[in-house]
Design a protein around this motif. Structure first.
Motif, short mmCIF file in Angstrom:
data_model
loop_
_atom_site.label_atom_id
_atom_site.label_comp_id
_atom_site.label_asym_id
_atom_site.label_seq_id
_atom_site.Cartn_x
_atom_site.Cartn_y
_atom_site.Cartn_z
N LYS A 279 26.42 -0.57 -15.94
CA LYS A 279 25.50 0.52 -16.25
C LYS A 279 24.46 0.08 -17.27
CE LYS A 279 25.33 5.35 -17.76
NZ LYS A 279 26.15 6.53 -18.21
N GLN B 243 34.35 2.14 -7.10
CA GLN B 243 33.85 0.89 -6.52
C GLN B 243 32.36 1.09 -6.23
OE1 GLN B 243 36.18 -0.70 -3.25
NE2 GLN B 243 38.01 0.41 -3.96
N TRP B 244 31.54 0.13 -6.68
CA TRP B 244 30.10 0.28 -6.51
C TRP B 244 29.47 -1.02 -6.06
CZ3 TRP B 244 27.82 4.80 -6.30
CH2 TRP B 244 28.36 5.89 -6.99
N SER C 156 31.27 -4.22 -7.66
CA SER C 156 32.03 -3.89 -8.86
C SER C 156 33.23 -3.03 -8.48
CB SER C 156 31.14 -3.12 -9.86
OG SER C 156 31.89 -2.65 -10.96
N VAL C 157 34.41 -3.46 -8.91
CA VAL C 157 35.64 -2.73 -8.63
C VAL C 157 36.30 -2.33 -9.95
CG1 VAL C 157 37.90 -2.77 -7.52
CG2 VAL C 157 35.99 -4.01 -6.50
N ARG C 158 36.51 -1.03 -10.13
CA ARG C 158 37.22 -0.51 -11.29
C ARG C 158 38.38 0.36 -10.79
NH1 ARG C 158 32.64 2.51 -14.54
NH2 ARG C 158 34.55 3.54 -15.30
N GLU C 159 39.24 0.77 -11.71
CA GLU C 159 40.39 1.58 -11.32
C GLU C 159 39.95 2.91 -10.70
OE1 GLU C 159 42.99 2.17 -14.57
OE2 GLU C 159 43.54 0.05 -14.77
N ASP C 160 38.82 3.44 -11.20
CA ASP C 160 38.39 4.76 -10.75
C ASP C 160 37.17 4.75 -9.85
OD1 ASP C 160 36.74 3.84 -12.74
OD2 ASP C 160 36.48 5.78 -13.72
N GLY D 193 28.14 -3.25 -19.78
CA GLY D 193 28.72 -3.26 -18.45
C GLY D 193 27.63 -3.16 -17.40
#
Length: 205
Positions: free
Chosen positions: A84, A58-59, A52-56, A82
């Motif tokens: 979570k 990465q997981w 998972s890549v987000r602006e704030d 999402g």
């Protein structure tokens, strides 16, 4: 991008595990159910992953089976759920129980997950139910054909039993064996969907 990680467990927490892969420690988000199934620190493990890549942030999210990973990926397509929320669902129940709850429309069981209210549970069922089970018309036809082949003695005298059979078939089990597994469950009317699925799966082994 990263299909899976295989390595040695360095640390385990209720919501994450650190896996040493060739000297690099991968911090992988996991469900509470996955955490309870892991071997101990120092043992080797393979986790199927979703990156998972987000602006704030990465997981990596990890799962012990492809089945759990695919269900997670389906859940995160639902508006309002999402990564979570999907992980919370798979922490509240295992993948088979969640799949059964969706197929059988069990809002109460799904909304027990932290952060998942009844409306979100209803949306999850609405969006995914048809993606997790075969067509209703085909189900009805197969039930009729099976009944004819067995002299009409199905013994599926309640909607709960019929839903349980349909859920098992959607998981890949044959209809005759699914019917036998459900019929062998005592006091099924007093059980929730998760308990029914676990009892039926137990009868299949």
């Amino acid at each position: 991008m990263i299909a899976y990680v295989r390595g040695t467990i360095e640390d385990i927490a209720p919501d994450n595990v650190v896996v040493d892969v060739g000297g690099i420690g991968y911090n992988v988000k996991i469900s509470a159910d996955t955490a309870s199934r892991l071997p101990g620190v120092g043992e080797e493990i393979k986790l199927y992953t979703y990156y998972s890549v987000r602006e704030d942030a990465q997981w990596l999210y990890g799962f012990l089976s492809r089945n759990s990973l695919e269900l997670f990926k389906k859940c995160i397509t639902v508006n309002g759920i999402g990564p979570k929320g999907a992980l919370a669902l798979l922490s509240a129940m295992d993948a088979d129980s969640l799949r059964f709850a969706i197929v059988s429309g069990d809002v109460k069981a799904i909304s027990k997950a932290p952060g998942i209210g009844p409306r979100t549970a209803e949306r999850l069922i609405l969006d995914l139910k048809d993606k997790l089970q075969i067509d209703d018309a085909m189900i009805s036809r197969e039930i009729a054909e099976t009944a004819a082949g067995m002299g009409g003695g199905l013994g599926l005298d309640s909607p709960q039993k019929q839903e349980a059979v349909e859920a098992l078939v959607s998981l890949g089990y044959g209809r005759p064996e699914s019917i036998r597994a459900v019929k062998a469950i005592p006091d099924i009317e007093s059980m929730d969907s998760g308990a029914v699925l676990k009892a039926a799966l137990k009868n299949l082994f």
